[in-house]
Design a protein around this motif. Structure first.
Motif, mmCIF file in Angstrom:
data_model
loop_
_atom_site.group_PDB
_atom_site.id
_atom_site.type_symbol
_atom_site.label_atom_id
_atom_site.label_comp_id
_atom_site.label_asym_id
_atom_site.label_seq_id
_atom_site.Cartn_x
_atom_site.Cartn_y
_atom_site.Cartn_z
ATOM 1 N N UNK A 82 0.858 -1.185 0.000
ATOM 2 C CA UNK A 82 0.000 0.000 0.000
ATOM 3 C C UNK A 82 0.893 1.233 0.000
ATOM 4 N N UNK A 83 0.492 2.249 -0.775
ATOM 5 C CA UNK A 83 1.173 3.541 -0.800
ATOM 6 C C UNK A 83 0.177 4.558 -0.255
ATOM 7 N N UNK A 84 0.609 5.338 0.747
ATOM 8 C CA UNK A 84 -0.272 6.294 1.412
ATOM 9 C C UNK A 84 0.426 7.639 1.477
ATOM 10 N N UNK A 85 -0.314 8.701 1.201
ATOM 11 C CA UNK A 85 0.172 10.048 1.435
ATOM 12 C C UNK A 85 -0.903 10.812 2.193
ATOM 13 N N UNK A 86 -0.639 11.101 3.453
ATOM 14 C CA UNK A 86 -1.575 11.871 4.267
ATOM 15 C C UNK A 86 -1.406 13.344 3.921
ATOM 16 N N UNK A 87 -2.519 14.019 3.709
ATOM 17 C CA UNK A 87 -2.479 15.406 3.256
ATOM 18 C C UNK A 87 -3.351 16.278 4.146
ATOM 19 N N UNK A 88 -2.716 17.000 5.049
ATOM 20 C CA UNK A 88 -3.448 17.924 5.906
ATOM 21 C C UNK A 88 -3.804 17.327 7.256
ATOM 22 N N UNK A 89 -4.317 18.183 8.106
ATOM 23 C CA UNK A 89 -4.605 17.839 9.494
ATOM 24 C C UNK A 89 -5.610 16.702 9.631
ATOM 25 N N UNK A 90 -6.725 16.751 8.900
ATOM 26 C CA UNK A 90 -7.740 15.710 9.016
ATOM 27 C C UNK A 90 -7.246 14.348 8.541
ATOM 28 N N UNK A 91 -6.240 14.338 7.695
ATOM 29 C CA UNK A 91 -5.664 13.079 7.208
ATOM 30 C C UNK A 91 -4.497 12.626 8.089
ATOM 31 N N UNK A 92 -4.224 13.361 9.158
ATOM 32 C CA UNK A 92 -3.179 13.038 10.125
ATOM 33 C C UNK A 92 -1.780 13.176 9.534
ATOM 34 N N UNK A 93 -1.591 14.237 8.732
ATOM 35 C CA UNK A 93 -0.245 14.545 8.249
ATOM 36 C C UNK A 93 0.498 15.212 9.398
ATOM 37 N N UNK A 94 1.393 14.467 10.038
ATOM 38 C CA UNK A 94 2.075 14.982 11.225
ATOM 39 C C UNK A 94 3.369 15.707 10.893
ATOM 40 N N UNK A 95 3.989 15.389 9.756
ATOM 41 C CA UNK A 95 5.193 16.088 9.322
ATOM 42 C C UNK A 95 4.838 16.864 8.062
ATOM 43 N N UNK A 96 5.029 18.154 8.093
ATOM 44 C CA UNK A 96 4.656 19.026 6.969
ATOM 45 C C UNK A 96 5.752 19.036 5.901
ATOM 46 N N UNK A 97 5.978 17.855 5.340
ATOM 47 C CA UNK A 97 6.902 17.655 4.226
ATOM 48 C C UNK A 97 6.297 16.489 3.452
ATOM 49 N N UNK A 98 6.029 16.687 2.190
ATOM 50 C CA UNK A 98 5.407 15.659 1.364
ATOM 51 C C UNK A 98 6.143 14.336 1.521
ATOM 52 N N UNK A 99 5.391 13.284 1.801
ATOM 53 C CA UNK A 99 5.996 11.965 1.931
ATOM 54 C C UNK A 99 4.983 10.885 1.597
ATOM 55 N N UNK A 100 5.524 9.760 1.172
ATOM 56 C CA UNK A 100 4.717 8.619 0.779
ATOM 57 C C UNK A 100 5.137 7.419 1.625
ATOM 58 N N UNK A 101 4.167 6.792 2.267
ATOM 59 C CA UNK A 101 4.405 5.587 3.039
ATOM 60 C C UNK A 101 4.275 4.390 2.101
ATOM 61 N N UNK A 102 5.199 3.459 2.185
ATOM 62 C CA UNK A 102 5.059 2.161 1.532
ATOM 63 C C UNK A 102 4.923 1.147 2.662
ATOM 64 N N UNK A 103 3.784 0.447 2.675
ATOM 65 C CA UNK A 103 3.516 -0.542 3.715
ATOM 66 C C UNK A 103 3.307 -1.902 3.071
ATOM 67 N N UNK A 104 3.888 -2.942 3.672
ATOM 68 C CA UNK A 104 3.720 -4.267 3.111
ATOM 69 C C UNK A 104 4.109 -5.375 4.065
ATOM 70 N N UNK A 105 4.043 -6.594 3.531
ATOM 71 C CA UNK A 105 4.337 -7.837 4.250
ATOM 72 C C UNK A 105 3.278 -8.156 5.293
ATOM 73 N N UNK A 106 2.071 -7.644 5.089
ATOM 74 C CA UNK A 106 0.903 -8.062 5.863
ATOM 75 C C UNK A 106 -0.327 -7.796 5.025
ATOM 76 N N UNK A 107 -1.405 -8.487 5.318
ATOM 77 C CA UNK A 107 -2.660 -8.278 4.618
ATOM 78 C C UNK A 107 -3.252 -6.950 5.065
ATOM 79 N N UNK A 108 -3.547 -6.079 4.104
ATOM 80 C CA UNK A 108 -4.143 -4.789 4.414
ATOM 81 C C UNK A 108 -5.678 -4.953 4.527
ATOM 82 N N UNK A 109 -6.299 -4.074 5.253
ATOM 83 C CA UNK A 109 -7.760 -4.109 5.381
ATOM 84 C C UNK A 109 -8.364 -2.943 4.626
ATOM 85 N N UNK A 110 -9.657 -3.017 4.393
ATOM 86 C CA UNK A 110 -10.370 -1.959 3.701
ATOM 87 C C UNK A 110 -11.740 -1.819 4.321
ATOM 88 N N UNK A 111 -12.276 -0.670 4.547
ATOM 89 C CA UNK A 111 -11.664 0.618 4.231
ATOM 90 C C UNK A 111 -10.612 1.002 5.257
#
Length: 113
Positions: A82-111
């Motif tokens: 999964x690739x995630x980019x949190x954008x803004x306060x409501x999305x829980x962007x805690x560091x104000x520098x554009x960044x992309x999370x890559x998460x893996x090696x486990x089953x992701x859930x939805x939503x």
């Protein structure tokens, strides 16, 4: 930006566990991983968020997306990730520098969230 923790990481002022680096981006392990593999990909140039991206940033963002799939392959994320980019306060962007999370090696859930 002088007080940005990700800028300090990109400038090697703060040590971190680097996964990949070139002249445009740096990728490193997240300090609070949410999956067995959890890394962050950031541009070395300070961009606060997706809301601050300009037309001049198109090439850099395309480059980041291209590099994400290479980094994921190098990390052995053959069953997906999964690739995630949190954008803004409501999305829980805690560091104000554009960044992309890559998460893996486990089953992701939805939503998510």
């Amino acid at each position: 930006m002088a007080d940005c923790i990700f800028c300090m990481i990109a400038n090697h002022e703060i040590p971190t566990d680097v996964v990949y680096e070139d002249d445009k981006i740096i990728c490193f392990h997240d300090a609070e991983p949410q999956a067995p593999v959890h890394v962050l990909v950031i541009p070395k140039r300070h961009i606060e968020s997706l809301d601050d991206v300009t037309e001049d940033d198109q090439e850099l963002l395309g480059y980041i997306m291209f590099k994400i799939h290479e980094i994921a392959a190098d990390l052995g994320l053959e069953n997906g990730y999964r690739v995630v980019s949190n954008n803004g306060e409501d999305a829980f962007q805690t560091v104000k520098h554009l960044h992309f999370h890559i998460l893996g090696k486990r089953k992701m859930t939805w939503p998510p969230g």
